[in-house]
Design an enzyme around this catalytic site. Structure first.
Site, PDB file in Angstrom:
ATOM      1  N   ARG A 158      35.196  42.860  51.815  1.00 25.91           N
ATOM      2  CA  ARG A 158      35.449  41.459  51.499  1.00 25.91           C
ATOM      3  C   ARG A 158      36.921  41.082  51.721  1.00 25.91           C
ATOM      4  O   ARG A 158      37.284  39.918  51.603  1.00 25.91           O
ATOM      5  CB  ARG A 158      35.091  41.177  50.035  1.00 25.91           C
ATOM      6  CG  ARG A 158      33.623  41.356  49.708  1.00 25.91           C
ATOM      7  CD  ARG A 158      33.252  40.557  48.473  1.00 25.91           C
ATOM      8  NE  ARG A 158      34.129  40.836  47.350  1.00 25.91           N
ATOM      9  CZ  ARG A 158      33.816  41.646  46.345  1.00 25.91           C
ATOM     10  NH1 ARG A 158      32.655  42.255  46.323  1.00 25.91           N
ATOM     11  NH2 ARG A 158      34.647  41.844  45.348  1.00 25.91           N
ATOM     12  N   ARG A 183      44.170  39.894  58.953  1.00 25.54           N
ATOM     13  CA  ARG A 183      44.297  38.809  59.929  1.00 25.54           C
ATOM     14  C   ARG A 183      45.463  39.077  60.859  1.00 25.54           C
ATOM     15  O   ARG A 183      46.551  39.437  60.415  1.00 25.54           O
ATOM     16  CB  ARG A 183      44.517  37.482  59.204  1.00 25.54           C
ATOM     17  CG  ARG A 183      43.332  37.085  58.335  1.00 25.54           C
ATOM     18  CD  ARG A 183      43.528  35.731  57.709  1.00 25.54           C
ATOM     19  NE  ARG A 183      42.412  35.408  56.829  1.00 25.54           N
ATOM     20  CZ  ARG A 183      42.513  34.710  55.719  1.00 25.54           C
ATOM     21  NH1 ARG A 183      43.690  34.231  55.348  1.00 25.54           N
ATOM     22  NH2 ARG A 183      41.446  34.456  54.985  1.00 25.54           N
ATOM     23  N   ARG A 207      33.478  45.856  33.942  1.00 29.05           N
ATOM     24  CA  ARG A 207      34.906  45.809  33.660  1.00 29.05           C
ATOM     25  C   ARG A 207      35.184  44.501  32.924  1.00 29.05           C
ATOM     26  O   ARG A 207      34.544  43.483  33.198  1.00 29.05           O
ATOM     27  CB  ARG A 207      35.729  45.868  34.945  1.00 29.05           C
ATOM     28  CG  ARG A 207      35.523  47.124  35.754  1.00 29.05           C
ATOM     29  CD  ARG A 207      36.073  48.361  35.080  1.00 29.05           C
ATOM     30  NE  ARG A 207      37.537  48.369  35.086  1.00 29.05           N
ATOM     31  CZ  ARG A 207      38.267  49.296  34.469  1.00 29.05           C
ATOM     32  NH1 ARG A 207      37.678  50.253  33.764  1.00 29.05           N
ATOM     33  NH2 ARG A 207      39.585  49.261  34.537  1.00 29.05           N
ATOM     34  N   ARG A 216      47.865  41.577  37.884  1.00 30.97           N
ATOM     35  CA  ARG A 216      48.454  40.375  38.453  1.00 30.97           C
ATOM     36  C   ARG A 216      48.976  39.460  37.350  1.00 30.97           C
ATOM     37  O   ARG A 216      48.644  39.633  36.170  1.00 30.97           O
ATOM     38  CB  ARG A 216      47.449  39.612  39.319  1.00 30.97           C
ATOM     39  CG  ARG A 216      46.228  39.071  38.579  1.00 30.97           C
ATOM     40  CD  ARG A 216      45.283  38.368  39.542  1.00 30.97           C
ATOM     41  NE  ARG A 216      44.158  37.726  38.842  1.00 30.97           N
ATOM     42  CZ  ARG A 216      43.248  36.966  39.422  1.00 30.97           C
ATOM     43  NH1 ARG A 216      43.313  36.742  40.725  1.00 30.97           N
ATOM     44  NH2 ARG A 216      42.278  36.416  38.734  1.00 30.97           N
ATOM     45  N   GLU A 276      47.246  39.979  33.545  1.00 27.89           N
ATOM     46  CA  GLU A 276      45.867  40.449  33.488  1.00 27.89           C
ATOM     47  C   GLU A 276      45.808  41.969  33.467  1.00 27.89           C
ATOM     48  O   GLU A 276      46.424  42.632  34.311  1.00 27.89           O
ATOM     49  CB  GLU A 276      45.066  39.935  34.688  1.00 27.89           C
ATOM     50  CG  GLU A 276      44.756  38.451  34.627  1.00 27.89           C
ATOM     51  CD  GLU A 276      43.775  38.024  35.707  1.00 27.89           C
ATOM     52  OE1 GLU A 276      43.083  38.908  36.276  1.00 27.89           O
ATOM     53  OE2 GLU A 276      43.703  36.813  35.990  1.00 27.89           O
ATOM     54  N   TYR A 320      27.918  40.330  41.065  1.00 23.13           N
ATOM     55  CA  TYR A 320      29.136  39.530  41.139  1.00 23.13           C
ATOM     56  C   TYR A 320      28.842  38.305  42.000  1.00 23.13           C
ATOM     57  O   TYR A 320      28.440  38.426  43.160  1.00 23.13           O
ATOM     58  CB  TYR A 320      30.299  40.326  41.744  1.00 23.13           C
ATOM     59  CG  TYR A 320      31.553  39.482  41.825  1.00 23.13           C
ATOM     60  CD1 TYR A 320      32.349  39.318  40.699  1.00 23.13           C
ATOM     61  CD2 TYR A 320      31.894  38.809  42.986  1.00 23.13           C
ATOM     62  CE1 TYR A 320      33.476  38.521  40.744  1.00 23.13           C
ATOM     63  CE2 TYR A 320      33.012  38.000  43.041  1.00 23.13           C
ATOM     64  CZ  TYR A 320      33.808  37.863  41.914  1.00 23.13           C
ATOM     65  OH  TYR A 320      34.909  37.059  41.957  1.00 23.13           O
ATOM     66  N   ASP A 344      30.263  34.381  43.240  1.00 23.57           N
ATOM     67  CA  ASP A 344      31.215  33.284  43.250  1.00 23.57           C
ATOM     68  C   ASP A 344      30.523  32.030  42.720  1.00 23.57           C
ATOM     69  O   ASP A 344      29.288  31.935  42.693  1.00 23.57           O
ATOM     70  CB  ASP A 344      31.742  33.037  44.666  1.00 23.57           C
ATOM     71  CG  ASP A 344      32.728  34.103  45.102  1.00 23.57           C
ATOM     72  OD1 ASP A 344      33.434  34.664  44.234  1.00 23.57           O
ATOM     73  OD2 ASP A 344      32.802  34.395  46.317  1.00 23.57           O
TER      74      ASP A 344
END
Length: 383
Positions: free
Chosen positions: A173, A177, A249, A279, A300, A348, A350
């Site tokens: 995922r 680039r 988690r 983060r 976090e 999971y 979105d």
């Protein structure tokens, strides 16, 4: 004939399905154990700073699904937002996902796209022909230096286990680039709700056929009081965890405030293992159309989810999948409940996929009223 449906959970799944059934003329009760709607995408305006805070961590809306985009904009105005993630690693700041700027900066080069492709191929472990683990996937496609700097430490902290134990699919995922595009997502529609996600969900639920009960826990025993139940809580919780608890988690958030601009971006990852948090998110940057002198930030920390914690990320490794299969068998033996959403299907998801599946589920339910078919336990295979 008017039916009475129960939505267990006032997040996106319950709200979207409930709204569709209410608009079709049915009675809908939405119950949630929390004191607010919108589930984990709950947002609230901080009184001291005026910043819109994503209470359970940031949620950024991105999709290629035009119907889903039109749906959310029906209930809230989505303003343009591009997620540009930075990461601090080995004493320097880089942009993610790994792009041409990241590669040139990290290696001290001025490579063109075709040169960068060849350069990374030279770094890659080409002896790995069929990557099976997260680590093999990274070593094959970006090589050891970028893996160590950007992926290994972050993954250890996020998942609590070695990247050699995680499937390669997790890393697939994360693109590399070979241009200077630092937009984290590549979907056609990207944005943030002007007044937050909670305002959007409140509007979805604002229908005369819907009654909302907060601070209300609903169990399996009460299912018989309704024509059908849509359950978006943990699938193992519906059965009282009789086969054991599925692994997740969870996240701990250490909030701190700052006067001014703390980090100049919404998300700063920390790839070094020596930094205990994964983060820092600075919430005012999630609404770039607003101006605030003060700032609200979250550090976090990821850890194993306990029985009293909020489950965030399903682990879905071999042991969990085996237990899930047993719970799916129990679920399919139920007569009047459909399991939906991230927790109900132990996947999971979105936000856009959650809404898409909820729209499809609601339509399936209405279709069964015409055909006389039984509503299944799952409209999407959780396995």
């Amino acid at each position: 004939m008017t039916k009475h449906y129960l939505m267990v959970g006032a997040g996106l799944s319950g709200a979207v399905i409930g709204r569709m059934l209410a608009e079709a003329g049915h009675r809908v009760t939405v119950a949630d154990a929390r004191p607010h709607v919108a589930g984990n995408c709950h947002t609230t305006r901080d009184e001291a700073t005026g910043v819109m805070v994503h209470v359970y961590g940031p949620h950024i809306f991105h999709t290629d699904d035009a119907e889903v985009w039109d749906y959310v904009n029906r209930f809230e105005t989505f303003l343009p937002y591009k997620n540009r993630v930075k990461t601090t690693s080995q004493g320097a700041v880089y942009s993610l996902p790994v792009n041409l700027h990241t590669i040139n900066q990290f290696f001290g080069q001025t490579l063109r796209p075709d040169e960068a492709r060849a350069f990374l191929e030279g770094k890659a472990d080409t002896s790995i022909t069929d990557p099976q683990t997260f680590e093999e996937q990274a070593l094959r496609f970006v090589g050891p230096e970028l893996y160590e700097a950007f992926f290994k430490g972050y993954t250890l902290k996020q998942w609590g286990c070695s990247p050699t134990e995680l499937p390669a699919s997790i890393l697939k995922r994360l693109p590399v680039r070979f241009n200077y595009d630092d937009n984290y997502f590549f979907h056609k529609f990207q944005g943030m709700p002007e007044n937050g996600y909670t305002a959007m969900v409140e509007r979805i639920l604002d229908h005369p056929g819907i009654s909302v009960k907060l601070n209300t826990t609903v169990g399996r025993d009460e299912a018989a009081d309704y024509d059908h139940v849509f359950y978006s809580g943990p699938i193992d919780g519906w059965f009282g965890y009789e086969l054991g608890r599925l692994g997740y988690r969870t996240l701990d958030f250490e909030r701190f405030d700052y006067q001014g601009d703390y980090q100049g971006c919404a998300v700063m990852n920390y790839g070094d293992v020596g930094v205990p948090y994964t983060r820092i998110t600075e919430h005012k940057h999630f609404a770039p159309w607003e101006n605030h002198d003060g700032s609200v930030l979250y550090r976090e920390f990821s850890r194993e989810c306990g029985s009293e914690d909020i489950p965030y990320y399903p682990i879905r490794l071999v042991a969990e999948k085996a237990m899930l299969a047993d719970y799916v068998a129990l679920a399919e033996a139920e007569s009047n409940v459909t399991f939906v959403g991230r927790l109900g299907t132990y996947r999971y998801l979105d936000m856009d996929v959650t809404i898409r599946e909820a729209l499809d589920c609601g339509r399936r339910c209405l279709a069964t009223l015409d055909t006389g078919d039984r509503m299944p336990a799952f409209t999407v295979d959780p396995l």
